[in-house]
Design a protein around this motif. Structure first.
Motif, PDB file in Angstrom:
ATOM      1  N   GLY A  60       0.786  -1.222   0.000  1.00 49.59           N
ATOM      2  CA  GLY A  60       0.000   0.000   0.000  1.00 49.59           C
ATOM      3  C   GLY A  60       0.819   1.275   0.000  1.00 49.59           C
ATOM      4  N   GLY A  61       2.141   1.164   0.190  1.00 48.66           N
ATOM      5  CA  GLY A  61       3.007   2.338   0.135  1.00 48.66           C
ATOM      6  C   GLY A  61       3.191   3.065   1.453  1.00 48.66           C
ATOM      7  N   PHE A  62       2.712   2.484   2.556  1.00 52.71           N
ATOM      8  CA  PHE A  62       2.864   3.142   3.854  1.00 52.71           C
ATOM      9  C   PHE A  62       3.754   2.312   4.777  1.00 52.71           C
ATOM     10  N   GLY A  63       4.897   1.896   4.266  1.00 50.99           N
ATOM     11  CA  GLY A  63       5.855   1.134   5.065  1.00 50.99           C
ATOM     12  C   GLY A  63       6.842   2.054   5.746  1.00 50.99           C
ATOM     13  N   PHE A  64       7.967   1.478   6.164  1.00 51.18           N
ATOM     14  CA  PHE A  64       8.984   2.216   6.905  1.00 51.18           C
ATOM     15  C   PHE A  64      10.353   1.873   6.338  1.00 51.18           C
ATOM     16  N   GLY A  65      11.193   2.894   6.174  1.00 51.25           N
ATOM     17  CA  GLY A  65      12.575   2.672   5.762  1.00 51.25           C
ATOM     18  C   GLY A  65      12.729   2.351   4.287  1.00 51.25           C
ATOM     19  N   ASP A  66      13.842   1.681   3.978  1.00 51.51           N
ATOM     20  CA  ASP A  66      14.173   1.339   2.604  1.00 51.51           C
ATOM     21  C   ASP A  66      14.047  -0.165   2.381  1.00 51.51           C
ATOM     22  N   ARG A  67      13.707  -0.530   1.153  1.00 55.15           N
ATOM     23  CA  ARG A  67      13.544  -1.938   0.799  1.00 55.15           C
ATOM     24  C   ARG A  67      14.904  -2.621   0.699  1.00 55.15           C
ATOM     25  N   ASN A  68      14.953  -3.886   1.144  1.00 58.73           N
ATOM     26  CA  ASN A  68      16.144  -4.707   0.951  1.00 58.73           C
ATOM     27  C   ASN A  68      15.754  -5.977   0.197  1.00 58.73           C
ATOM     28  N   GLU A  69      16.714  -6.850  -0.072  1.00 57.82           N
ATOM     29  CA  GLU A  69      16.445  -8.053  -0.872  1.00 57.82           C
ATOM     30  C   GLU A  69      15.423  -8.985  -0.205  1.00 57.82           C
ATOM     31  N   PHE A  89      -0.919  -0.774   4.122  1.00 55.61           N
ATOM     32  CA  PHE A  89      -2.072  -0.107   3.505  1.00 55.61           C
ATOM     33  C   PHE A  89      -2.694   0.970   4.403  1.00 55.61           C
ATOM     34  N   PHE A  90      -2.120   1.212   5.568  1.00 51.87           N
ATOM     35  CA  PHE A  90      -2.683   2.203   6.483  1.00 51.87           C
ATOM     36  C   PHE A  90      -1.612   3.214   6.874  1.00 51.87           C
ATOM     37  N   ARG A  91      -1.910   4.486   6.630  1.00 55.25           N
ATOM     38  CA  ARG A  91      -0.974   5.557   6.992  1.00 55.25           C
ATOM     39  C   ARG A  91      -0.937   5.672   8.517  1.00 55.25           C
ATOM     40  N   LYS A  92       0.275   5.584   9.071  1.00 56.05           N
ATOM     41  CA  LYS A  92       0.458   5.625  10.519  1.00 56.05           C
ATOM     42  C   LYS A  92       1.654   6.494  10.876  1.00 56.05           C
ATOM     43  N   ARG A  93       1.670   6.907  12.145  1.00 52.88           N
ATOM     44  CA  ARG A  93       2.863   7.571  12.670  1.00 52.88           C
ATOM     45  C   ARG A  93       4.015   6.566  12.654  1.00 52.88           C
ATOM     46  N   SER A  95       5.974   5.653  14.955  1.00 49.28           N
ATOM     47  CA  SER A  95       5.963   4.773  16.127  1.00 49.28           C
ATOM     48  C   SER A  95       4.980   3.617  15.971  1.00 49.28           C
ATOM     49  N   HIS A  96       4.002   3.755  15.085  1.00 52.55           N
ATOM     50  CA  HIS A  96       3.028   2.688  14.848  1.00 52.55           C
ATOM     51  C   HIS A  96       3.414   1.813  13.657  1.00 52.55           C
ATOM     52  N   LEU A  97       4.605   2.054  13.085  1.00 53.08           N
ATOM     53  CA  LEU A  97       5.118   1.245  11.981  1.00 53.08           C
ATOM     54  C   LEU A  97       6.270   0.352  12.419  1.00 53.08           C
ATOM     55  N   ILE A  98       7.050   0.805  13.392  1.00 53.64           N
ATOM     56  CA  ILE A  98       8.262   0.092  13.813  1.00 53.64           C
ATOM     57  C   ILE A  98       7.884  -1.165  14.580  1.00 53.64           C
ATOM     58  N   THR A  99       8.300  -2.313  14.045  1.00 53.63           N
ATOM     59  CA  THR A  99       7.976  -3.591  14.689  1.00 53.63           C
ATOM     60  C   THR A  99       9.160  -4.188  15.435  1.00 53.63           C
ATOM     61  N   ARG A 123      -9.701  -3.304   8.376  1.00 57.00           N
ATOM     62  CA  ARG A 123     -10.151  -2.066   9.002  1.00 57.00           C
ATOM     63  C   ARG A 123      -8.980  -1.187   9.458  1.00 57.00           C
ATOM     64  N   ASP A 124      -7.942  -1.816   9.999  1.00 59.95           N
ATOM     65  CA  ASP A 124      -6.804  -1.065  10.519  1.00 59.95           C
ATOM     66  C   ASP A 124      -5.680  -2.041  10.842  1.00 59.95           C
ATOM     67  N   CYS A 125      -4.464  -1.538  10.883  1.00 59.30           N
ATOM     68  CA  CYS A 125      -3.314  -2.349  11.262  1.00 59.30           C
ATOM     69  C   CYS A 125      -2.242  -1.406  11.772  1.00 59.30           C
ATOM     70  N   LYS A 126      -1.713  -1.709  12.954  1.00 63.96           N
ATOM     71  CA  LYS A 126      -0.674  -0.849  13.516  1.00 63.96           C
ATOM     72  C   LYS A 126       0.081  -1.582  14.615  1.00 63.96           C
ATOM     73  N   VAL A 127       1.190  -0.983  14.993  1.00 64.80           N
ATOM     74  CA  VAL A 127       2.004  -1.472  16.096  1.00 64.80           C
ATOM     75  C   VAL A 127       1.543  -0.767  17.367  1.00 64.80           C
ATOM     76  N   ILE A 128       1.472  -1.523  18.458  1.00 61.19           N
ATOM     77  CA  ILE A 128       1.213  -0.928  19.761  1.00 61.19           C
ATOM     78  C   ILE A 128       2.592  -0.623  20.356  1.00 61.19           C
ATOM     79  N   PRO A 129       3.050   0.642  20.340  1.00 58.47           N
ATOM     80  CA  PRO A 129       4.433   0.974  20.677  1.00 58.47           C
ATOM     81  C   PRO A 129       4.893   0.532  22.066  1.00 58.47           C
TER      82      PRO A 129
END
Length: 193
Positions: A60-69, A89-93, A95-99, A123-129
């Motif tokens: 969806g284009g709302f990931g974190f950082g740079d792609r690797n192999e 697929f969900f735009r997040k802060r 802190s809600h992307l870092i796993t 409906r939604d997907c995020k990290v609970i920091p």
């Protein structure tokens, strides 16, 4: 619904181990009947990055950082099986992307995947920091709205009495039948009525 939990080989392992992982996961996913819902979650030890270029169907284009192999391999697998990576697929802060956090480094390596045809249920997907599942991994959660198809009998259900549509003689007939039944009911057994 079929739930598959994965732990992909990390960067230090050889190509053979990584290829075996993807081949085995491919066999498992292909064995799932078409009509079944599929939910794949886990540590894929790869970075899909914040850009979906070339993989718009799975990312969806709302990931974190740079792609690797390893992240590219995950995206190729998702495209091959018509899966979407839900947490992209969900735009997040941030802190809600870092796993995963370790040694001052923050990354996103844990992902949730489902069939793209089930996209309407995401409906939604995020990290609970503040929550960690193990020392370095953060809890990744998704809200999924699941519905089961109703059979014809369930769809019809029990007949409803529409009290507001009673008019004229029907009101009198209802009163004459129901009121006497409930007169002795106070403190009584409802099953006797």
């Amino acid at each position: 619904m079929v739930v598959i939990c994965v732990y992909a080989p990390h960067m230090g392992l050889g190509d053979q181990e990584k290829r075996e992982f993807w081949d085995r996961l491919d066999v498992v996913v292909r064995a799932v009947p078409r009509e079944e819902r599929i939910f794949i979650s886990g540590d894929f030890n790869g970075h899909i990055g914040k850009d979906s270029d070339g993989f718009q169907s799975a990312d969806g284009g709302f990931g974190f950082g740079d792609r690797n192999e390893p992240g590219r391999e995950l995206l190729e697998f998702a495209v091959a099986h018509d899966l979407g990576i839900i947490n992209s697929f969900f735009r997040k802060r941030v802190s809600h992307l870092i796993t995963f956090s370790s040694g001052g480094r923050n990354t996103q390596i844990d992902y949730l995947l489902m069939k793209r045809e089930d996209r309407r249920w995401w409906r939604d997907c995020k990290v609970i920091p503040g929550e960690t599942t193990v020392t370095q991994h953060h809890l990744l959660v998704a809200d999924i709205g699941l519905r089961r198809k109703l059979t014809e009998g369930e769809r019809k259900g029990r007949p409803r009495i529409r009290w507001g549509s009673l008019k004229g003689d029907k009101i009198t007939m209802f009163r004459d039948k129901v009121i006497p039944m409930t007169a002795n009911w106070v403190g009584g057994d409802a099953n006797r009525l």
